[in-house]
Design a protein around this motif. Structure first.
Motif, PDB file in Angstrom:
ATOM      1  N   ASP A  93      12.763 -19.837 -38.291  1.00 29.01           N
ATOM      2  CA  ASP A  93      12.703 -21.142 -38.064  1.00 29.01           C
ATOM      3  C   ASP A  93      11.451 -21.640 -39.033  1.00 29.01           C
ATOM      4  O   ASP A  93      11.575 -22.743 -39.658  1.00 29.01           O
ATOM      5  CB  ASP A  93      12.776 -21.667 -36.814  1.00 29.01           C
ATOM      6  N   CYS A  94      10.796 -20.599 -39.263  1.00 26.17           N
ATOM      7  CA  CYS A  94       9.577 -21.133 -40.092  1.00 26.17           C
ATOM      8  C   CYS A  94      10.214 -21.145 -41.778  1.00 26.17           C
ATOM      9  O   CYS A  94       9.729 -21.874 -42.374  1.00 26.17           O
ATOM     10  CB  CYS A  94       8.456 -19.827 -40.198  1.00 26.17           C
ATOM     11  N   LEU A  95      10.883 -20.148 -42.050  1.00 28.90           N
ATOM     12  CA  LEU A  95      11.501 -20.153 -43.337  1.00 28.90           C
ATOM     13  C   LEU A  95      12.165 -21.463 -43.708  1.00 28.90           C
ATOM     14  O   LEU A  95      12.172 -21.965 -44.557  1.00 28.90           O
ATOM     15  CB  LEU A  95      12.340 -18.994 -43.429  1.00 28.90           C
ATOM     16  N   VAL A  96      12.867 -21.884 -42.750  1.00 26.68           N
ATOM     17  CA  VAL A  96      13.796 -23.104 -42.803  1.00 26.68           C
ATOM     18  C   VAL A  96      12.816 -24.185 -42.953  1.00 26.68           C
ATOM     19  O   VAL A  96      13.030 -24.844 -43.733  1.00 26.68           O
ATOM     20  CB  VAL A  96      14.332 -23.566 -41.350  1.00 26.68           C
ATOM     21  N   LEU A  97      11.715 -24.297 -42.098  1.00 32.96           N
ATOM     22  CA  LEU A  97      10.881 -25.364 -42.280  1.00 32.96           C
ATOM     23  C   LEU A  97      10.011 -25.331 -43.667  1.00 32.96           C
ATOM     24  O   LEU A  97       9.573 -26.361 -44.396  1.00 32.96           O
ATOM     25  CB  LEU A  97       9.613 -25.229 -41.024  1.00 32.96           C
ATOM     26  N   LEU A  98       9.582 -24.318 -44.088  1.00 32.85           N
ATOM     27  CA  LEU A  98       8.943 -24.131 -45.316  1.00 32.85           C
ATOM     28  C   LEU A  98       9.812 -24.504 -46.352  1.00 32.85           C
ATOM     29  O   LEU A  98       9.499 -25.332 -47.377  1.00 32.85           O
ATOM     30  CB  LEU A  98       8.357 -22.615 -45.686  1.00 32.85           C
TER      31      LEU A  98
END
Length: 393
Positions: free
Chosen positions: A75-80
């Motif tokens: 989910d961090c990668l999606v947010l970035l």
């Protein structure tokens, strides 16, 4: 002897606990916030940020609020990647690190049988539905919180299991989608700009119906450059790359030399489908040839979603020539910025890398994340060259 063994075991225990504790501390300290802050700094240095400051600040504020609810690396990668959309530069993406540093794939809690039955009722032209990648996976794509989630329903791959989330797709711009997905073999998470039309992922190849033919893709897949005389009045040429480095440049130069003084028929089809770009060192040679040809003859240019970067710039130049028409579908929308130096930047936690641009092409700003529209949109149900022949005749 016993005392020596006890000392040995104690030493191993201390070493193990030290490693465990250091990893635990790293995990606690190196959360998504750290990568988010570094990516923000990098993005603010790009030419695209200077062009879209107000837009970026809005996206930044929204993304920053979501930081407190990020539960995992995926989910961090999606947010970035959502943050990168703020600068409106379709080249800029955030990827997982190469093999050996993989991000853990998330498993969905949704009931797969119920999901499959529900998706079977979706209309063919709807983005939601069941897609297949032959010999690899069957994917259930459904909408959630404004995005699309792709869950594996069936898998022929040993490393991918049913229930795992393979795709997260974020709509942006006109009809573009940012597809964040795990690669089939390595599970490395990457991001690409995609469109889904006629029950197909136009770039990545997943289809609702495997019998649907991919008429939008360029033919002669084994050749970057190809020529064929279609009839007494029409010549076809394929320019599959504008790569400005050898050996592709050498191949292009040899092909272009065969066109000099030999394009004598009144109609020419120039196929730029799947040409992802390169540089003017290559494309300008062809432009000079076509500029002379167009003075007395007609040019019909084919483009698709995979026509990108310098090939899009080339398409715009061709639109300005006399007797020239663009046919097919809108291009990729990745033409206003260029990757030059310091392309890949590893983010602090060591899991992700940001791919950035450092050069702006002001002439093409209006096309970024939109693409170049053809004058005639071609039908996805019929061969595009056949349709072009009908239009010519």
């Amino acid at each position: 002897m016993i005392r020596k063994q006890q000392s040995k075991y104690l030493l191993y225990t201390i070493i193990f606990m030290g490693i465990f504790f250091s990893n635990f501390v790293f995990a606690q300290q190196c959360d998504c916030t750290k990568d988010f802050k570094e990516l923000d700094k990098l993005l603010r240095k790009t030419p695209a940020y200077k062009d879209h400051k107000n837009r970026y600040e809005k996206v930044y504020d929204s993304a920053k609020e979501s930081l407190t609810t990020i539960p995992n690396e995926f989910d961090c990668l999606v947010l970035l990647n959502k943050l990168t959309l703020g600068v409106n530069d379709n080249h800029i993406k955030v990827f997982g690190m190469p093999e050996g540093h993989g991000t853990k794939i998330i498993k969905s809690t949704i009931n797969l049988d119920s999901l499959e039955q529900s998706l079977k009722t979706r209309p063919f032209e709807n983005i939601e539905g069941i897609y297949k990648l032959p010999n690899y996976v069957t994917l259930g794509l459904y909408k959630k919180d404004g995005n699309y989630v792709g869950v594996i329903l069936k898998s022929n791959l040993d490393n991918w299991q049913p229930g795992e989330i393979m795709y997260t797709i974020i709509p942006f711009s006109k009809d573009l989608l940012l597809a964040i997905f795990g690669q089939q073999k390595s599970k490395r998470l990457v991001a690409v700009s995609e469109r889904i039309k006629h029950g197909m992922f136009l770039k990545l190849g997943l289809k609702k119906d495997l019998n649907t033919k991919s008429f939008h893709l360029a033919p002669y897949r084994d050749s970057l450059f190809f020529r064929k005389e279609l009839d007494a009045n029409i010549t076809y040429i394929k320019a599959g790359s504008f790569d400005s480095f050898y050996p592709t440049l050498s191949e292009a130069e040899s092909f272009y030399s065969t066109l000099q003084n030999t394009l004598t028929k009144p109609n020419l089809i120039v196929d730029l489908r799947d040409n992802t770009g390169g540089g003017q060192r290559n494309s300008n040679i062809l432009l000079e040839i076509l500029s002379k040809y167009s003075e007395k003859n007609k040019i019909h240019v084919l483009t698709n979603h995979n026509t990108g970067s310098n090939a899009e710039q080339f398409t715009i130049k061709l639109k300005k020539l006399p007797n020239t028409k663009i046919l097919g579908d809108r291009t990729q929308g990745t033409l206003a910025y260029e990757k030059k130096k310091n392309v890949s930047n590893q983010l602090p936690c060591g899991k992700f890398m940001a791919v950035l641009t450092s050069k702006r092409h002001k002439l093409y700003l209006e096309y970024e994340s939109i693409g170049v529209s053809p004058e005639i949109f071609l039908n996805y149900n019929e061969d595009w060259i056949a349709q072009t022949l009908k239009i010519i005749n």
